[in-house]
Design an enzyme around this catalytic site. Structure first.
Site, mmCIF file in Angstrom:
data_model
loop_
_atom_site.group_PDB
_atom_site.id
_atom_site.type_symbol
_atom_site.label_atom_id
_atom_site.label_comp_id
_atom_site.label_asym_id
_atom_site.label_seq_id
_atom_site.Cartn_x
_atom_site.Cartn_y
_atom_site.Cartn_z
ATOM 1 N N HIS A 1 33.224 13.291 6.296
ATOM 2 C CA HIS A 1 32.187 12.851 6.775
ATOM 3 C C HIS A 1 31.880 14.491 7.608
ATOM 4 O O HIS A 1 32.505 14.933 8.537
ATOM 5 C CB HIS A 1 31.898 11.805 7.513
ATOM 6 C CG HIS A 1 31.127 10.871 6.906
ATOM 7 N ND1 HIS A 1 31.003 9.801 7.132
ATOM 8 C CD2 HIS A 1 30.650 10.242 5.232
ATOM 9 C CE1 HIS A 1 30.694 8.278 6.433
ATOM 10 N NE2 HIS A 1 30.335 9.576 5.042
ATOM 11 N N HIS B 1 34.506 2.153 5.971
ATOM 12 C CA HIS B 1 32.972 3.176 6.251
ATOM 13 C C HIS B 1 32.698 4.252 5.310
ATOM 14 O O HIS B 1 32.055 4.433 4.689
ATOM 15 C CB HIS B 1 33.812 3.524 7.544
ATOM 16 C CG HIS B 1 32.908 5.064 7.823
ATOM 17 N ND1 HIS B 1 31.242 3.667 8.316
ATOM 18 C CD2 HIS B 1 32.943 6.206 8.409
ATOM 19 C CE1 HIS B 1 30.786 5.308 8.669
ATOM 20 N NE2 HIS B 1 31.534 6.337 8.308
ATOM 21 N N ASP C 1 30.824 15.562 10.312
ATOM 22 C CA ASP C 1 30.967 15.217 11.928
ATOM 23 C C ASP C 1 31.962 14.480 12.164
ATOM 24 O O ASP C 1 31.949 14.666 13.860
ATOM 25 C CB ASP C 1 29.732 13.680 12.116
ATOM 26 C CG ASP C 1 29.880 12.580 11.646
ATOM 27 O OD1 ASP C 1 30.329 12.271 10.642
ATOM 28 O OD2 ASP C 1 29.805 11.374 12.796
ATOM 29 N N HIS C 2 33.217 14.991 11.082
ATOM 30 C CA HIS C 2 34.276 14.439 11.271
ATOM 31 C C HIS C 2 35.188 15.964 11.241
ATOM 32 O O HIS C 2 36.559 15.900 11.735
ATOM 33 C CB HIS C 2 35.197 12.867 11.505
ATOM 34 C CG HIS C 2 34.073 12.206 12.081
ATOM 35 N ND1 HIS C 2 35.644 11.594 12.989
ATOM 36 C CD2 HIS C 2 33.260 11.832 11.413
ATOM 37 C CE1 HIS C 2 34.047 10.642 13.725
ATOM 38 N NE2 HIS C 2 33.133 10.437 12.604
ATOM 39 N N HIS D 1 33.290 7.581 17.957
ATOM 40 C CA HIS D 1 31.973 8.303 18.637
ATOM 41 C C HIS D 1 31.552 7.341 20.512
ATOM 42 O O HIS D 1 32.219 6.370 20.271
ATOM 43 C CB HIS D 1 30.897 7.733 17.840
ATOM 44 C CG HIS D 1 30.661 8.461 16.728
ATOM 45 N ND1 HIS D 1 29.315 9.622 16.246
ATOM 46 C CD2 HIS D 1 31.098 8.392 15.132
ATOM 47 C CE1 HIS D 1 29.709 10.346 15.712
ATOM 48 N NE2 HIS D 1 30.675 9.142 14.651
ATOM 49 N N HIS E 1 38.355 11.011 7.753
ATOM 50 C CA HIS E 1 37.494 10.779 6.725
ATOM 51 C C HIS E 1 36.846 11.883 6.249
ATOM 52 O O HIS E 1 36.570 12.746 7.281
ATOM 53 C CB HIS E 1 36.723 9.812 6.767
ATOM 54 C CG HIS E 1 35.139 9.468 8.043
ATOM 55 N ND1 HIS E 1 35.970 9.792 9.350
ATOM 56 C CD2 HIS E 1 34.241 8.699 7.650
ATOM 57 C CE1 HIS E 1 34.873 9.462 10.120
ATOM 58 N NE2 HIS E 1 33.881 9.418 8.922
ATOM 59 N N ASP F 1 36.024 6.009 12.419
ATOM 60 C CA ASP F 1 35.059 5.401 12.791
ATOM 61 C C ASP F 1 34.568 3.992 11.972
ATOM 62 O O ASP F 1 33.764 3.120 11.454
ATOM 63 C CB ASP F 1 33.252 6.369 11.665
ATOM 64 C CG ASP F 1 32.683 7.392 11.795
ATOM 65 O OD1 ASP F 1 33.273 7.214 13.776
ATOM 66 O OD2 ASP F 1 31.585 7.920 11.723
#
Length: 266
Positions: free
Chosen positions: A56, A112, A58-59, A168, A54, A129
């Protein structure tokens, strides 16, 4: 298939999926480049793809740097072409992605985010996520019906032994919440004991984490037995949800929505 778990940021997992026969590899969900580059160079594998579950950051934040350094495409869901950094190639539900002699099926699991996908390799699912060990991601762009479809229809049909590689290291916190809803679930109690033992020796800096402290991967069987977001039919869970939210209907979508609301406040 070989899977390298690379600790990134504060609690993220970045994955390197390697085909030993060809020495080709794909990186999945890379928010920072340095740890990934270090692992690639140490192992001497040939990176051929960057995959994102996805958009985001942080990915996906390291996508452009990795793509430029290794001259490889960045792949994500077709609908997220404008949001995934470095995006070059879009995939849709049912299509496949190859890594050497390995092949992953793309499963569309929005909840998500609206453009979220999972990559299902033989015996393993990389689910970002949408599904966590013992939990699931927040519904930033989706709703409970989408969550139910993603978790309890699409992912739930995978074989029980499928290894679950999520985004995570949230397992201990997720199970702590799960125990508030099913304190009598023996499998859940046992899993929490195991997870606590693993996390007791956690490194102060997640970048220094070792495999001994990692709770990922789990298996789909683990999630079916202990994850409240995959257990909407559990009588104990429903009874405890109704104690906290008395008006909750018994249908799975409503139960999951209530569980998500409770988790957001936990």
């Amino acid at each position: 298939m070989r899977v390298e778990r690379i600790p990134t940021l504060r609690d993220n997992y970045t994955y390197l999926v390697i085909d030993p026969a060809s020495n080709e590899a794909a990186v999945i969900d890379a928010p920072e480049a340095a740890p990934v580059i270090a692992r690639i160079e140490k192992l001497g594998v040939r990176l051929t793809k960057v995959l994102s579950t996805h958009h985001h950051l942080d990915h996906s934040g390291a996508n452009p740097e990795l793509a430029s350094r290794y001259h490889v495409p960045v792949i994500g869901h077709a609908s997220d072409s404008a949001r995934i950094p470095g995006f070059t190639s879009g995939v849709n539900e049912g299509e496949t992605v190859g890594v050497g002699g390995l092949e992953a099926e793309v499963v569309f699991i929005p909840a998500h985010t609206r453009g979220h996908v999972a990559y299902v390799f033989p015996g393993a699912v990389f689910c970002g996520d949408t599904l966590f060990a013992g939990g699931c991601g927040r519904l930033f762009e989706g709703d409970p019906r989408m969550m139910h479809e993603a978790l309890n229809v699409k992912l739930a049909k995978l074989p029980a032994e499928t290894r679950v590689y999520c985004g995570h290291e949230y397992t201990e916190a997720n199970l702590r919440f799960a125990l508030t809803l099913e304190p009598g679930n023996a499998a859940l109690v046992a899993r929490m004991t195991q997870v606590k033992a693993r996390r007791a020796g956690a490194a102060k800096d997640w970048h220094d984490a070792t495999e001994a402290e990692m709770t990922i991967p789990s298996t789909l069987a683990d999630e079916r037995a202990t994850n409240p977001f995959m257990r909407a039919s559990s009588p104990e869970l429903l009874a405890n949800v109704r104690k906290l939210l008395p008006e909750t209907p018994a249908d799975p979508v409503s139960v999951l929505g209530a569980v998500r609301a409770l988790k957001d406040k936990f």
